[in-house]
Design a protein around this motif. Structure first.
Motif, mmCIF file in Angstrom:
data_model
loop_
_atom_site.group_PDB
_atom_site.id
_atom_site.type_symbol
_atom_site.label_atom_id
_atom_site.label_comp_id
_atom_site.label_asym_id
_atom_site.label_seq_id
_atom_site.Cartn_x
_atom_site.Cartn_y
_atom_site.Cartn_z
ATOM 1 N N TRP A 293 70.882 49.745 29.265
ATOM 2 C CA TRP A 293 71.246 48.199 29.476
ATOM 3 C C TRP A 293 72.663 48.325 30.338
ATOM 4 O O TRP A 293 72.942 47.412 30.822
ATOM 5 C CB TRP A 293 71.676 47.465 28.266
ATOM 6 N N LEU A 294 73.615 48.929 30.295
ATOM 7 C CA LEU A 294 74.888 48.884 30.941
ATOM 8 C C LEU A 294 74.275 49.515 32.213
ATOM 9 O O LEU A 294 74.737 48.594 32.796
ATOM 10 C CB LEU A 294 75.278 50.536 30.541
ATOM 11 N N HIS A 295 73.307 49.629 32.797
ATOM 12 C CA HIS A 295 72.955 49.394 34.317
ATOM 13 C C HIS A 295 72.443 48.663 34.242
ATOM 14 O O HIS A 295 72.776 48.019 35.478
ATOM 15 C CB HIS A 295 72.017 51.240 34.263
ATOM 16 N N GLU A 296 72.270 47.837 33.849
ATOM 17 C CA GLU A 296 71.232 46.462 34.432
ATOM 18 C C GLU A 296 73.123 45.275 34.347
ATOM 19 O O GLU A 296 72.462 44.624 35.152
ATOM 20 C CB GLU A 296 70.070 46.308 33.423
ATOM 21 N N LEU A 297 73.272 45.770 33.330
ATOM 22 C CA LEU A 297 74.531 44.583 33.174
ATOM 23 C C LEU A 297 74.811 44.453 34.382
ATOM 24 O O LEU A 297 75.523 44.069 35.224
ATOM 25 C CB LEU A 297 75.423 44.427 31.579
ATOM 26 N N ALA A 303 71.420 37.656 36.162
ATOM 27 C CA ALA A 303 70.043 38.168 35.404
ATOM 28 C C ALA A 303 69.726 39.234 34.060
ATOM 29 O O ALA A 303 68.863 38.233 33.260
ATOM 30 C CB ALA A 303 68.868 38.605 36.385
ATOM 31 N N ALA A 304 70.360 40.167 34.025
ATOM 32 C CA ALA A 304 70.368 41.323 33.471
ATOM 33 C C ALA A 304 70.755 40.013 31.618
ATOM 34 O O ALA A 304 70.708 40.410 30.904
ATOM 35 C CB ALA A 304 71.291 42.687 33.075
ATOM 36 N N ILE A 305 71.943 39.516 32.136
ATOM 37 C CA ILE A 305 72.234 38.863 30.268
ATOM 38 C C ILE A 305 71.261 37.985 29.885
ATOM 39 O O ILE A 305 70.886 37.424 29.198
ATOM 40 C CB ILE A 305 73.420 37.845 31.133
ATOM 41 N N ALA A 306 70.627 36.779 31.186
ATOM 42 C CA ALA A 306 69.255 35.882 30.998
ATOM 43 C C ALA A 306 68.415 36.503 29.948
ATOM 44 O O ALA A 306 67.651 36.101 29.275
ATOM 45 C CB ALA A 306 69.335 35.459 32.121
#
Length: 338
Positions: A293-297, A303-306
């Protein structure tokens, strides 16, 4: 430079001219690959800076670190692990503030004092994508919590204690700090289950992560309450401390430890009959999912937050380990640590 390398560079340059594309696409390292130091680079060539901040140092975190390293290998990135050696909110705050000032993109933290650290957490969240794991700070601006639903985990252990004391009895509880969210929620879950079954909480003690005090607290309580039935530890190192005290005082089979987490001494206590059971979290998932999740955010932003669940919580669940399944659990644990 050898002849083959020269031809390769000329070919790349020609391709770039023909396609009007960036010459970077022909670099032998390739976009998005790991740098020589292991830091991930996105297509924009931005070095992604990620950090995983624990609430202290214990064997429990080694399992989480294994999860971090697995994701690092899969995603070809680097996640910096930070460990507050003294386990104080002030020390953890300083680590978080340093990371925010050093240009980190995303930070995950197991919060030591959720209510007291809200101001600092919110300031950090203004500069980085902030998530929590293991111990949440729901009043802060963190984007996501990954870990155990600690109230439900407390209820699970409470049900195990009821099985141990079907006719009621007396128990004591030990932890580093009761103010920490995971400790408070676990204790509430335990009490909500055991109280209707005539199981009385006769004493509780903090040790502030002092391992010697963790054991002496147990010895003091056992001596003060000769009719104590169950000793419960809420943090990982409390299990070994309780088991050691029970054995040293010759109380094996009389004072029954029912604890949390999977430290080696706790599992050994289950094997030799000193410890009745332990409720284990999934720290490997804290590390693996936390890093993901750190990487995605950090790389996908809005888009990651959504994609974050509406509850802003990912519950990784718990398991009960006892004499019946401890051998298999130890084998699984050893495999995860590889």
């Amino acid at each position: 430079m050898n002849h083959q390398n020269g031809l390769w560079k000329l070919a790349c340059a020609a391709f770039a001219i023909l396609s009007m594309a960036s010459i970077a696409g022909c670099d032998q390292g390739g976009g998005g690959e790991v740098s020589s130091k292991g830091s991930g680079k996105e297509a924009t060539d931005k070095v992604v800076k990620l950090a995983f901040v624990t609430n202290g140092s214990s064997d429990f975190w080694k399992i989480a670190f294994a999860g971090v390293h697995k994701y690092e290998q899969e995603a070809k990135i680097q996640v910096d692990i930070k460990v507050p050696q003294n386990s104080t909110p002030a020390e953890q705050n300083q680590i978080l503030e340093n990371l925010a000032s050093q240009g980190y993109d995303a930070v995950g933290v197991s919060v030591l004092a959720p209510n007291d650290q809200v101001t600092v957490l919110n300031k950090v969240a203004e500069k980085v994508k902030l998530i929590t794991f293991d111990s949440d700070a729901p009043k802060s601006s963190r984007l996501l919590y990954i870990g155990t639903n600690n109230y439900e985990a407390g209820k699970v252990l409470g049900n195990e204690i009821v099985k141990l004391l079907p006719n009621g009895g007396k128990m004591a509880v030990f932890v580093g700090m009761f103010a920490v969210d995971n400790a408070a929620q676990r204790l509430k879950g335990i009490q909500d289950v055991v109280t209707p079954h005539n199981i009385q909480l006769v004493d509780k003690r903090e040790d502030n992560t002092d391992l010697a005090k963790a054991r002496s607290n147990v010895e003091d309580i056992i001596n003060a309450h000769p009719d104590l039935d169950v000793a419960t530890g809420l943090w990982s190192y409390n299990g070994p401390a309780i088991a050691a005290a029970v054995e040293a005082l010759g109380k094996k089979g009389k004072v029954i430890p029912a604890v949390f987490d999977e430290e080696d001494a706790t599992l050994a206590g289950i094997e030799n009959g000193t410890v009745a059971c332990t409720v284990v979290q999934k720290p490997f998932q804290f590390g693996y999912l936390g890093s993901k999740w750190l990487h995605e955010l950090a790389t996908k932003g809005d888009a990651a937050i959504a994609a974050i669940p509406p509850s802003k919580v990912i519950d990784t669940g718990v398991d009960v380990i006892n004499k019946e399944n401890v051998a298999q659990f130890k084998a699984t644990l050893a495999e995860m640590k590889k």
